[in-house]
Motif scaffolding. Structure first.
Motif, PDB file in Angstrom:
ATOM      1  N   ASN A 202     -24.506 -36.876  78.177  1.00  0.00           N
ATOM      2  CA  ASN A 202     -24.222 -38.073  78.966  1.00  0.00           C
ATOM      3  C   ASN A 202     -23.526 -37.755  80.288  1.00  0.00           C
ATOM      4  OD1 ASN A 202     -23.695 -39.146  75.814  1.00  0.00           O
ATOM      5  ND2 ASN A 202     -24.972 -40.463  77.100  1.00  0.00           N
ATOM      6  N   LEU A 203     -23.446 -36.470  80.626  1.00  0.00           N
ATOM      7  CA  LEU A 203     -22.729 -36.073  81.828  1.00  0.00           C
ATOM      8  C   LEU A 203     -23.670 -35.576  82.917  1.00  0.00           C
ATOM      9  CD1 LEU A 203     -19.682 -34.120  80.346  1.00  0.00           C
ATOM     10  CD2 LEU A 203     -19.653 -36.399  81.388  1.00  0.00           C
ATOM     11  N   GLN A 223     -24.441 -25.048  83.124  1.00  0.00           N
ATOM     12  CA  GLN A 223     -24.091 -24.016  82.135  1.00  0.00           C
ATOM     13  C   GLN A 223     -22.896 -24.431  81.298  1.00  0.00           C
ATOM     14  OE1 GLN A 223     -23.763 -20.685  84.926  1.00  0.00           O
ATOM     15  NE2 GLN A 223     -25.569 -19.740  83.995  1.00  0.00           N
ATOM     16  N   ALA A 224     -22.004 -25.262  81.885  1.00  0.00           N
ATOM     17  CA  ALA A 224     -20.817 -25.712  81.149  1.00  0.00           C
ATOM     18  C   ALA A 224     -21.089 -26.929  80.277  1.00  0.00           C
ATOM     19  CB  ALA A 224     -19.694 -26.028  82.135  1.00  0.00           C
ATOM     20  N   GLY A 225     -22.286 -27.564  80.467  1.00  0.00           N
ATOM     21  CA  GLY A 225     -22.620 -28.642  79.531  1.00  0.00           C
ATOM     22  C   GLY A 225     -23.231 -29.895  80.084  1.00  0.00           C
ATOM     23  N   VAL A 226     -23.211 -30.154  81.418  1.00  0.00           N
ATOM     24  CA  VAL A 226     -23.800 -31.394  81.915  1.00  0.00           C
ATOM     25  C   VAL A 226     -25.327 -31.313  81.838  1.00  0.00           C
ATOM     26  CG1 VAL A 226     -21.846 -31.656  83.511  1.00  0.00           C
ATOM     27  CG2 VAL A 226     -24.025 -30.829  84.386  1.00  0.00           C
ATOM     28  N   ARG A 227     -25.965 -32.461  81.757  1.00  0.00           N
ATOM     29  CA  ARG A 227     -27.421 -32.473  81.583  1.00  0.00           C
ATOM     30  C   ARG A 227     -28.149 -33.300  82.629  1.00  0.00           C
ATOM     31  NH1 ARG A 227     -26.324 -28.550  79.874  1.00  0.00           N
ATOM     32  NH2 ARG A 227     -26.398 -27.749  77.754  1.00  0.00           N
ATOM     33  N   GLN A 228     -27.440 -33.753  83.641  1.00  0.00           N
ATOM     34  CA  GLN A 228     -28.093 -34.376  84.795  1.00  0.00           C
ATOM     35  C   GLN A 228     -27.516 -33.747  86.055  1.00  0.00           C
ATOM     36  OE1 GLN A 228     -27.239 -38.044  87.264  1.00  0.00           O
ATOM     37  NE2 GLN A 228     -28.487 -38.971  85.623  1.00  0.00           N
TER      38      GLN A 228
END
Length: 534
Positions: A202-203, A223-228
């Motif tokens: 959701n980030l 790489q740290a976790g966001v997907r947009q």
């Protein structure tokens, strides 16, 4: 193992429109949106309906964007108003789009200084705005403005801003580096802490380029976790711009550390249209493309040093990190005083000239290039002049425009008047051409082309010729300085070519470059030779 999806959010039409000197029309926006949709971008942010006439008209009817989600932009409701009665939110609700991206403050410093309200009032505005938009059936994205600065100042409050939107059904919480001052290692550290509170799926990341780290920050955030990831074509945007999607997209698709883990709606087949997309934007904005842009720039796969060219001819991987054709770009071998035989052979091959590497003519061309560059010529950016020079030395270019004399006169009475006279020898006959212009080069150009009706064999070749650009460089100081002139020309084909002229006299340098431009046009269209007796 299944790959995780990375969503691409383009904000060229909104954040890019905040660039100094950029003013999109509705037609411009339609063209760009269509290209982005065909590319396969997930979200296309069209602008702020209700904020200005262009964006309001652009959102007046639905757009057919295939799989792309048309998105409107706005801001959270104002303190003291309900979301239902806030006039800035109603255009977002009524817009013919399925998603709405709303910006809100996530830095307590800005809440106090810019908005002049209490922290709790800002949280309430975020919450009520999210609830209202989700209730009306729109996909809700919350742009957490100044998030990284806000997190450094007051991490608990910055996270509360995200949670107030997330708890009301926000699909995306976008972490914005609005000032563009956050560095990649900071982005990685902060995002890794945020995903302990908000799921990475959701980030999003919205990075500005004020330290020239917008692309690096975006990739680090992924790489740290966001997907947009949000950005613009060519990094367009206010101040130093946004993350350049023309760099982000091919990196995600072509670099092993990303393509092995993630997938995009944009596949490699569509990637080949990326360079065209980049240059379309510059064409719409009527500005010269940045040759140094990674992946899509004209110089991105240019090779100048002889050793480099030799190695690239053996295996392009020696100096190219990806195949330029994958992005719709191409390799460019530059000829200069740093060139070796490999440069000459490669360029001749591009012109369709087959020649043995041991042929003495190769060394003759190389020697002539170095001799001319010593006197001030530069073929680095004058491909057409080099092609003419090489093929003349090989005996492949006939004589076209033989100049007997020319004269340029500049006078002033009420206004400055420039007149030019050129006498050609064409097929054994003297052809006198006269013209006027707003300067010497314009007058010479008008004299040549407007009077060539007298010479039917060449006139038709020049009917669609246009001069696009004229640049002068002084190569040394003083009143006797050598001048180099570069002229860019084009015709109905849409392809431009560059020619160069050098002389201590600026008019002579200009005339040499101009004649080369005309000769090149005649040469590439296989015009008949001048039949003067030699």
């Amino acid at each position: 193992m299944s790959k995780e999806k990375i969503f691409i959010f383009d904000t060229t039409l909104r954040d890019g429109a905040q660039t100094e000197g950029v003013d999109f029309s509705v037609e411009d926006k339609n063209k760009i949106a269509k290209v982005l949709s065909e590319l396969g971008v997930d979200y296309i942010e069209g602008g702020w309906p209700g904020a200005n006439p262009v964006d309001t008209e652009f959102f007046s009817k639905p757009l057919n964007l295939k799989k792309s989600i048309f998105t409107a932009f706005g801001m959270t409701k104002k303190t003291g108003r309900s979301a239902e009665n806030d006039p800035s939110l109603s255009p977002l609700i009524n817009a013919p789009c399925s998603a709405v991206c709303v910006v809100g403050k996530a830095w307590d410093f800005h809440v106090k200084i810019a908005l002049g309200i209490k922290n709790d009032d800002n949280l309430e505005n975020i919450k009520e705005t999210a609830k209202h938009i989700v209730k009306n059936g729109k996909e809700f994205l919350f742009d957490a403005e100044h998030f990284f600065d806000g997190y450094k100042s007051n991490p608990n409050y910055a996270l509360d801003c995200l949670k107030h939107a997330f708890d009301q059904g926000a699909r995306w919480l976008v972490l914005c580096d609005t000032n563009g001052g956050t560095l990649p290692h900071e982005v990685g550290e902060i995002v890794s802490k945020v995903i302990k509170v908000i799921p990475g799926e959701n980030l999003g990341i919205h990075a500005h380029n004020d330290t020239e780290n917008a692309v690096a920050n975006s990739l680090t955030a992924i790489q740290a976790g966001v997907r947009q990831v949000q950005g613009t074509i060519n990094g367009l945007g206010e101040r130093c711009g946004n993350a350049n999607l023309m760099s982000v997209i091919p990196t995600l698709l072509l670099k092993k550390s990303f393509c092995d883990k993630y997938e995009l709606n944009i596949n490699k087949d569509k990637l080949s249209s990326l360079t065209e997309c980049s240059r379309l934007l510059d064409e719409i904005l009527n500005r010269k493309p940045n040759k140094s842009l990674p992946y899509v720039g004209a110089s991105a796969f240019s090779h100048k040093g002889g050793l480099h060219v030799s190695a690239v001819q053996k295996d392009p991987k020696t100096y190219e990190h990806v195949d330029p054709k994958l992005i719709g770009n191409h390799r460019n071998i530059i000829v200069s005083n740093q060139a070796g035989r490999s440069n000459i052979l490669s360029r001749l091959e591009n012109y369709g000239v087959k020649i043995n590497s041991n042929d003495p003519d190769v060394q003759k061309i190389l020697d002539k290039v170095k001799e001319r560059e010593f006197s001030g010529y530069s073929y680095d950016g004058a491909d057409a002049s080099f092609e003419l020079l090489a093929n003349r030395l090989l005996g492949k270019v006939p004589e076209y425009l033989k100049v007997e004399s020319y004269n340029v006169n500049v006078s002033k009475s009420d206004k400055i008047l420039t007149k030019a006279n050129v006498i050609f020898l064409i097929d054994g006959k003297k052809i006198e051409c006269n013209g006027e212009g707003n300067g010497p080069v314009n007058a010479l150009d008008n004299a040549i082309r407007s009077n060539f009706k007298k010479v039917e064999k060449y006139y038709n070749f020049f009917s669609d010729l246009k001069l696009l650009d004229y640049k002068v460089r002084i190569l040394n100081t003083g009143t006797e300085a050598t001048t180099r002139v570069l002229i860019e020309s084009t015709d109905k084909s849409g392809v431009s070519w560059f020619t160069v002229g050098v002389s201590p006299n600026i008019i002579e340098a200009s005339f040499k470059a101009l004649i080369d431009s005309l000769d090149y046009k005649l040469y590439k269209e296989k015009a008949p030779a001048n039949l003067n007796e030699k």
